[in-house]
Design an enzyme around this catalytic site. Structure first.
Site, PDB file in Angstrom:
ATOM      1  N   CYS A 186       0.817  -1.222   0.000  1.00 38.77           N
ATOM      2  CA  CYS A 186       0.000   0.000   0.000  1.00 38.77           C
ATOM      3  C   CYS A 186       0.848   1.269   0.000  1.00 38.77           C
ATOM      4  CB  CYS A 186      -0.957   0.005   1.193  1.00 38.77           C
ATOM      5  SG  CYS A 186      -2.150  -1.330   1.106  1.00 38.77           S
ATOM      6  N   HIS A 230      -3.297   7.535   2.825  1.00 40.50           N
ATOM      7  CA  HIS A 230      -3.680   6.252   2.222  1.00 40.50           C
ATOM      8  C   HIS A 230      -5.119   5.951   2.619  1.00 40.50           C
ATOM      9  CE1 HIS A 230      -3.827   2.179   1.009  1.00 40.50           C
ATOM     10  NE2 HIS A 230      -3.643   1.642   2.196  1.00 40.50           N
ATOM     11  N   ASN A 238      -9.949   0.263  -0.354  1.00 38.66           N
ATOM     12  CA  ASN A 238      -8.485   0.295  -0.291  1.00 38.66           C
ATOM     13  C   ASN A 238      -7.934  -0.257  -1.608  1.00 38.66           C
ATOM     14  OD1 ASN A 238      -5.765  -0.043   0.197  1.00 38.66           O
ATOM     15  ND2 ASN A 238      -6.021  -1.062   2.175  1.00 38.66           N
TER      16      ASN A 238
HETATM   17  N1  COA Z   1     -19.053  -8.383   7.851  1.00 39.35           N
HETATM   18  C1  COA Z   1     -19.636  -8.671   9.011  1.00 39.35           C
HETATM   19  N2  COA Z   1     -18.959  -9.082  10.094  1.00 39.35           N
HETATM   20  C2  COA Z   1     -17.627  -9.200   9.985  1.00 39.35           C
HETATM   21  C3  COA Z   1     -16.947  -8.911   8.786  1.00 39.35           C
HETATM   22  C4  COA Z   1     -17.733  -8.499   7.682  1.00 39.35           C
HETATM   23  N3  COA Z   1     -17.187  -8.190   6.498  1.00 39.35           N
HETATM   24  N4  COA Z   1     -15.638  -9.120   8.980  1.00 39.35           N
HETATM   25  C5  COA Z   1     -15.483  -9.522  10.266  1.00 39.35           C
HETATM   26  N5  COA Z   1     -16.685  -9.564  10.863  1.00 39.35           N
HETATM   27  C6  COA Z   1     -16.992  -9.943  12.228  1.00 39.35           C
HETATM   28  C7  COA Z   1     -15.957 -10.857  12.833  1.00 39.35           C
HETATM   29  O1  COA Z   1     -16.201 -12.198  12.472  1.00 39.35           O
HETATM   30  C8  COA Z   1     -16.163 -10.620  14.306  1.00 39.35           C
HETATM   31  O2  COA Z   1     -17.261 -11.343  14.731  1.00 39.35           O
HETATM   32  P1  COA Z   1     -17.252 -12.079  16.187  1.00 39.35           P
HETATM   33  O3  COA Z   1     -17.104 -10.964  17.177  1.00 39.35           O
HETATM   34  O4  COA Z   1     -18.568 -12.766  16.204  1.00 39.35           O
HETATM   35  O5  COA Z   1     -16.072 -12.996  16.157  1.00 39.35           O
HETATM   36  C9  COA Z   1     -16.539  -9.135  14.377  1.00 39.35           C
HETATM   37  O6  COA Z   1     -16.975  -8.767  13.046  1.00 39.35           O
HETATM   38  C10 COA Z   1     -15.414  -8.252  14.794  1.00 39.35           C
HETATM   39  O7  COA Z   1     -14.283  -8.609  14.019  1.00 39.35           O
HETATM   40  P2  COA Z   1     -12.928  -7.844  14.168  1.00 39.35           P
HETATM   41  O8  COA Z   1     -11.956  -8.354  13.146  1.00 39.35           O
HETATM   42  O9  COA Z   1     -12.490  -7.844  15.590  1.00 39.35           O
HETATM   43  O10 COA Z   1     -13.416  -6.376  13.764  1.00 39.35           O
HETATM   44  P3  COA Z   1     -12.665  -5.010  13.873  1.00 39.35           P
HETATM   45  O11 COA Z   1     -13.468  -4.069  14.658  1.00 39.35           O
HETATM   46  O12 COA Z   1     -11.210  -5.182  14.225  1.00 39.35           O
HETATM   47  O13 COA Z   1     -12.738  -4.520  12.372  1.00 39.35           O
HETATM   48  C11 COA Z   1     -11.361  -4.385  10.406  1.00 39.35           C
HETATM   49  C12 COA Z   1     -12.127  -5.290  11.345  1.00 39.35           C
HETATM   50  C13 COA Z   1     -10.703  -5.263   9.355  1.00 39.35           C
HETATM   51  C14 COA Z   1     -12.343  -3.446   9.738  1.00 39.35           C
HETATM   52  C15 COA Z   1     -10.333  -3.582  11.217  1.00 39.35           C
HETATM   53  O14 COA Z   1      -9.562  -4.423  12.029  1.00 39.35           O
HETATM   54  C16 COA Z   1      -9.418  -2.816  10.322  1.00 39.35           C
HETATM   55  O15 COA Z   1      -9.830  -1.895   9.639  1.00 39.35           O
HETATM   56  N6  COA Z   1      -8.112  -3.145  10.337  1.00 39.35           N
HETATM   57  C17 COA Z   1      -7.160  -2.517   9.452  1.00 39.35           C
HETATM   58  C18 COA Z   1      -7.240  -3.190   8.133  1.00 39.35           C
HETATM   59  C19 COA Z   1      -6.555  -2.439   7.055  1.00 39.35           C
HETATM   60  O16 COA Z   1      -6.828  -1.289   6.842  1.00 39.35           O
HETATM   61  N7  COA Z   1      -5.686  -3.139   6.335  1.00 39.35           N
HETATM   62  C20 COA Z   1      -5.011  -2.621   5.232  1.00 39.35           C
HETATM   63  C21 COA Z   1      -3.903  -1.737   5.676  1.00 39.35           C
HETATM   64  S1  COA Z   1      -2.993  -1.218   4.280  1.00 39.35           S
END
Ligand code: COA
Length: 306
Positions: free
Chosen positions: A96, A233, A263
């Site tokens: 990225c 970004h 993204n």
């Molecule tokens: N739709 C619905 N539910 C979803 C889901 C989706 N697309 N993806 C995950 N979940 C669920 C999970 O299964 C979990 O359920 P559970 O509590 O029953 O186990 C719940 O949502 C929370 O998951 P979690 O991964 O802890 O969520 P989060 O609040 O950390 O959000 C991201 C997830 C990916 C949005 C967040 O961690 C994030 O933005 N991280 C950075 C990612 C990024 O930007 N990467 C690229 C960098 S270049």
């Protein structure tokens, strides 16, 4: 592809995606459309905006993590599509952060006289490395390309500042397993899919972004108050908001396009620059901070007098 379209593929909802990421839609490359095809469209638009021909360019740097082929570089294929054979062309692999690394690399080439006019592109078909059964990753990414042209000019010492002022690049490979692709030429002989510990990435993002932005500001003697535009970004609205809060940059000066592109990895910053300049927000003479963070981890920032 809207969030509602995604609900037909994985168990997710528009509400979840918007609330956690700010993403409302993403674009997906057509079947058979490759990274260099997207890069070519962006390159042609940039050349047109700069009033240049492809023959004016003597350096092509493509930031991509989804190249057309294992080799040659997508930049070489793009060079052929642009109909030129002179100068040099290569890819930068910083996921990225690829565009910011590309800008810093091209700027160094120009400042040391290695090239005169550089075409820097961020281009990705990230949809091809997504696991479309993994809702935690497939909802976050999209395809796209954006381009920028930098030209070296001789100016007197007292000339007003212009172009890329300073860049700061960082890598810490101890984090690579938090965001990676589970395939590759040497490791598996396959392409693989994106794997990510979302929370871990989130945890590090704001601090890393602030670190390089502050480094660039300090090296140029500027403050966040001097910035006209912050073009981060576009991974996640919550990360953008967190970085803005930590750095003290108001939302009114922050360009956000993650809602419409998701993204797009290396393409995200040049796409955001394009949207903001097309809409007449970024204007000549503005002080623009670009930054990115991604797999590796890599992260970087550049301060540009537009
Ligand atoms: N739709 C619905 N539910 C979803 C889901 C989706 N697309 N993806 C995950 N979940 C669920 C999970 O299964 C979990 O359920 P559970 O509590 O029953 O186990 C719940 O949502 C929370 O998951 P979690 O991964 O802890 O969520 P989060 O609040 O950390 O959000 C991201 C997830 C990916 C949005 C967040 O961690 C994030 O933005 N991280 C950075 C990612 C990024 O930007 N990467 C690229 C960098 S270049």
């Amino acid at each position: 592809m809207t969030n509602d379209d995604l609900t037909k593929i994985v168990d997710t909802s528009d509400e979840w995606i918007v609330q956690r990421t700010g993403i409302r839609q993403r674009h997906i490359a057509a079947e058979g459309e490759v990274t260099s095809d997207l890069a070519l469209i962006a390159a042609r638009r940039a050349l047109e905006n700069a009033g240049m021909e492809a023959s004016d360019i003597d350096l092509i740097v493509v930031g991509t993590t989804t190249p057309d082929r294992t080799f040659p570089a997508t930049a070489a294929i793009l060079q052929q599509k642009l109909g030129i054979t002179h100068g040099s062309a290569f890819d930068v692999q910083a996921v990225c952060s690829g565009f910011v690394f590309g800008v810093a690399t091209a700027d160094s080439y120009l400042k040391t006289g290695m090239a005169k006019r550089a075409l820097i592109i961020g281009a990705e078909v990230f949809s091809r490395i997504l696991d479309w059964t993994d809702r935690a990753t497939c909802v976050l990414f999209g395809d796209g390309a954006g381009a920028m042209i930098l030209e070296a000019r001789e100016v007197p010492d007292d000339a007003p500042e212009e172009g890329v002022l300073v860049s700061s690049l960082r890598t810490d490979g101890s984090h690579w397993e938090k965001l990676y692709v589970d395939g590759g030429v040497a490791a598996t002989g396959s392409i693989g899919h994106v794997r990510m510990e979302g929370r871990e990435v989130f945890k590090h993002a704001v601090g890393m972004i602030s670190d390089v932005v502050e480094d660039v500001l300090q090296k140029t003697g500027k403050t966040t108050g001097d910035l006209d535009w912050f073009v981060p970004h576009q991974a996640n609205k919550r990360i953008i908001d967190g970085a803005g809060r930590k750095l003290g940059i108001p939302e009114t000066k922050t360009v956000v396009t993650v809602d419409r592109h998701a993204n797009t990895s290396a393409a995200s910053v040049p796409l955001a620059l394009w949207v903001a300049s097309e809409e007449g927000r970024i204007k000549k003479g503005d002080l623009v901070m670009i930054e990115a963070m991604g797999g590796g981890f890599t992260w970087g920032a550049s301060l540009i007098r537009w």
